[in-house]
Design a protein around this motif. Structure first.
Motif, PDB file in Angstrom:
ATOM      1  N   MET A 257      44.056  31.850  21.706  1.00 58.45           N
ATOM      2  CA  MET A 257      44.305  31.652  23.131  1.00 58.45           C
ATOM      3  C   MET A 257      43.054  31.159  23.837  1.00 58.45           C
ATOM      4  N   THR A 258      41.957  31.996  23.773  1.00 63.75           N
ATOM      5  CA  THR A 258      40.695  31.574  24.373  1.00 63.75           C
ATOM      6  C   THR A 258      39.522  32.107  23.546  1.00 63.75           C
TER       7      THR A 258
ATOM      8  N   LYS B 270      36.538  31.922  24.838  1.00 60.43           N
ATOM      9  CA  LYS B 270      35.550  32.239  25.861  1.00 60.43           C
ATOM     10  C   LYS B 270      35.466  33.752  26.079  1.00 60.43           C
ATOM     11  N   ASP B 271      34.239  34.253  26.234  1.00 62.37           N
ATOM     12  CA  ASP B 271      34.083  35.666  26.580  1.00 62.37           C
ATOM     13  C   ASP B 271      33.748  35.733  28.072  1.00 62.37           C
ATOM     14  N   PHE B 272      34.708  36.220  28.838  1.00 60.95           N
ATOM     15  CA  PHE B 272      34.543  36.237  30.297  1.00 60.95           C
ATOM     16  C   PHE B 272      33.606  37.345  30.771  1.00 60.95           C
ATOM     17  N   SER B 273      33.435  38.356  29.910  1.00 58.21           N
ATOM     18  CA  SER B 273      32.696  39.532  30.368  1.00 58.21           C
ATOM     19  C   SER B 273      31.281  39.190  30.835  1.00 58.21           C
TER      20      SER B 273
ATOM     21  N   ASP C 117      30.047  36.294  32.033  1.00 54.24           N
ATOM     22  CA  ASP C 117      30.092  35.578  33.321  1.00 54.24           C
ATOM     23  C   ASP C 117      30.420  36.515  34.485  1.00 54.24           C
ATOM     24  N   ILE C 118      31.414  37.358  34.241  1.00 48.95           N
ATOM     25  CA  ILE C 118      31.872  38.234  35.324  1.00 48.95           C
ATOM     26  C   ILE C 118      30.797  39.277  35.686  1.00 48.95           C
ATOM     27  N   LEU C 119      30.202  39.861  34.665  1.00 46.71           N
ATOM     28  CA  LEU C 119      29.144  40.850  34.941  1.00 46.71           C
ATOM     29  C   LEU C 119      27.952  40.192  35.642  1.00 46.71           C
TER      30      LEU C 119
ATOM     31  N   GLN D 135      28.185  37.593  37.622  1.00 49.90           N
ATOM     32  CA  GLN D 135      28.650  37.367  39.001  1.00 49.90           C
ATOM     33  C   GLN D 135      28.542  38.649  39.834  1.00 49.90           C
ATOM     34  N   ILE D 136      28.949  39.759  39.212  1.00 49.02           N
ATOM     35  CA  ILE D 136      28.898  41.064  39.887  1.00 49.02           C
ATOM     36  C   ILE D 136      27.458  41.397  40.286  1.00 49.02           C
ATOM     37  N   LYS D 137      26.549  41.109  39.358  1.00 52.95           N
ATOM     38  CA  LYS D 137      25.134  41.394  39.636  1.00 52.95           C
ATOM     39  C   LYS D 137      24.586  40.482  40.718  1.00 52.95           C
TER      40      LYS D 137
ATOM     41  N   ILE E 157      28.139  42.913  43.903  1.00 51.82           N
ATOM     42  CA  ILE E 157      29.482  43.484  44.152  1.00 51.82           C
ATOM     43  C   ILE E 157      29.488  44.935  43.659  1.00 51.82           C
ATOM     44  N   THR E 158      29.997  45.793  44.507  1.00 51.19           N
ATOM     45  CA  THR E 158      30.084  47.212  44.112  1.00 51.19           C
ATOM     46  C   THR E 158      31.513  47.714  44.326  1.00 51.19           C
ATOM     47  N   PRO E 159      31.902  48.721  43.576  1.00 49.35           N
ATOM     48  CA  PRO E 159      33.247  49.278  43.813  1.00 49.35           C
ATOM     49  C   PRO E 159      33.339  49.885  45.209  1.00 49.35           C
TER      50      PRO E 159
END
Lengths: 197, 253
Positions: free
Chosen positions: B1-2, B4-7, B9-11, B13-15, B19-21
């Motif tokens: 399917m993919t 790509k490891d999104f983790s 990129d996303i982490l 971006q969060i940093k 971004i915080t919960p």
């Protein structure tokens, strides 16, 4: 990135709890769900893969921001599917404009499950069966397609579908029955002859 | 399917975007707000229902049907449409909020609607029995000049001098048999009665609202046979009726 083997043995719910304290743990949840959710987005929206990936990224950010709102009485997987669905809905117009109409991201077992429940014969070649079911699903009303996707392709039970769609279980059952009927009607309309058992 | 490891990129971006919960209290506050709005709407719906019961327990129905029009027509005229519309709004608001609670999705729209209407009705009966329905009607009738004319179902019935019914505010007591009455259309009538006017009217501690049965004898002059308070006394639904106690009768001064 955290690669601790301990984390791999933890449940989704435990990882969600840990992610609140340790940001990197969230990466494990992303890895667990990225494939499934990407497929789900493609199945319900029929959009391009690149767009689906954008939605997926936004979904994970939303999930992270809302981790404290996760109700531990629910399954984490239902919760993350619900957020994904909301994200698809809020991007619906954009996605519709760029839709490719593809639902063929489906495993063989899922096709068999759907075919079997619809009493479609298995004599048809797998390739034909897959094409037939995909064609029909692509042309279906999204509200019926969605429930079929959740039940047969995502293999969710009634309770989970009820939570994801925010509809009572009785309504889900009715919707699913109607969706199956619509599936056969749609196939007939498209001139596809389904052989029933 | 993919592949790509999104983790990563996303982490990242969060940093980068810090971004915080969202804090837990934000979710608790939202849940509480939805519940509070739902409960408040139910209570207000109940209060509205108590006014509806008060307005619809109009004990002069018999007299009204004697005057012509059939019972169904009279009942339809007397329905407090304004208050029913207000009740509808609060039932909708209550319904919307209850549907949006954490578990609201589990229940059918029809079930939630029936439940909100039933709860409002039950609260309505309770509130009515405490006299709240009458009190609200009374306050609005005295404080809002246009309330009676536009929102009170009786006003239409009692603004009919040709059929022997007028109502409004006693603006001046002329003598023991005459007084001036301003009706809901701001017309001033001279009302007279062959009997001595009742004490509460003669004293008129403040503008008093009344309704009169009788007949219009000339332009803006009305001969009253019976003079009644505009808002009748409260009659509880759940009151125990003692042995020998009589049924409520139309009230007069």
């Amino acid at each position: 990135m955290v690669h601790s083997p301990d984390l791999q043995t933890k449940t989704d719910e435990e990882l969600a709890e840990l992610s609140l304290k340790q940001q990197e743990v969230f990466g494990v949840l992303i890895q667990r769900y990225q494939e499934r959710l990407l497929r789900y987005i493609l199945r319900i929206s029929g959009t391009k893969k690149e767009d689906a990936e954008d939605i997926l990224q936004d979904t994970f950010i939303k999930v992270y921001q809302n981790l404290n709102g996760f109700d531990p009485k629910q399954k984490f997987s239902s919760w993350i599917y619900r957020i994904t669905r909301n994200e698809v809905i809020s991007n619906y117009r954009k996605l519709q404009a760029r839709a490719e109409g593809r639902t063929d991201y489906v495993e063989e077992s899922a096709f068999y499950a759907l075919a079997s429940d619809l009493d479609i014969t298995r004599d048809i070649e797998m390739k034909d069966l897959r094409q037939t079911i995909c064609k029909v699903l692509e042309e279906m009303d999204p509200k019926y397609r969605e429930v079929l996707v959740l039940k047969y392709l995502e293999e969710k039970d009634y309770k989970e579908i009820s939570y994801i769609l925010k509809k009572p279980m009785g309504t889900v059952a009715t919707l699913l029955n109607r969706a199956k009927k619509r599936f056969t009607q749609q196939a007939t309309t498209m001139g596809i002859e389904l052989k029933y058992v | 399917m993919t592949d790509k490891d999104f983790s990563k990129d996303i982490l990242q971006q969060i940093k980068e975007k810090q971004i915080t919960p969202k804090p837990k209290w934000e979710f608790l506050l939202k849940d509480s707000a939805v519940w509070t709005a739902g409960i408040v709407s139910l209570v207000v719906g109940g209060i509205t229902m108590s006014v509806i019961i008060h307005l619809y327990r109009f004990d002069d129905l018999e007299t009204l049907t004697e005057t012509g029009g059939n019972t169904v027509q009279t009942i339809l005229i007397l329905l407090p449409y304004f208050w029913i519309a207000v009740l509808g709004v609060f039932v909708l608001v209550a319904h919307y909020n209850l549907k949006h609670t954490k578990n609201g999705y589990k229940y059918k729209v029809s079930h939630i609607t029936i439940a909100t209407v039933l709860i409002s009705a039950a609260l309505g009966v309770l509130f009515y029995d405490t006299g709240l329905g009458r009190a609200i009607d009374h306050v609005l009738s005295n404080r809002m000049p246009t309330y009676d004319r536009y929102a009170h179902p009786w006003a239409k019935v009692w603004s009919n001098p040709d059929q022997g019914r007028i109502a409004g505010t006693v603006v001046r007591v002329i003598d023991q048999n005459h007084f001036e009455l301003k009706d809901f259309h701001e017309r001033v009538w001279i009302v007279y009665t062959s009997n001595t006017l009742p004490q509460p009217l003669q004293r008129t501690p403040r503008p008093v609202k009344v309704r009169c049965r009788g007949q219009a004898v000339q332009d803006r002059t009305f001969q009253a046979i019976r003079i009644m308070p505009w808002i009748p006394k409260h009659q509880p639904i759940m009151k125990f009726r003692m042995e020998g106690e009589r049924e409520a009768t139309p009230q007069t001064y």
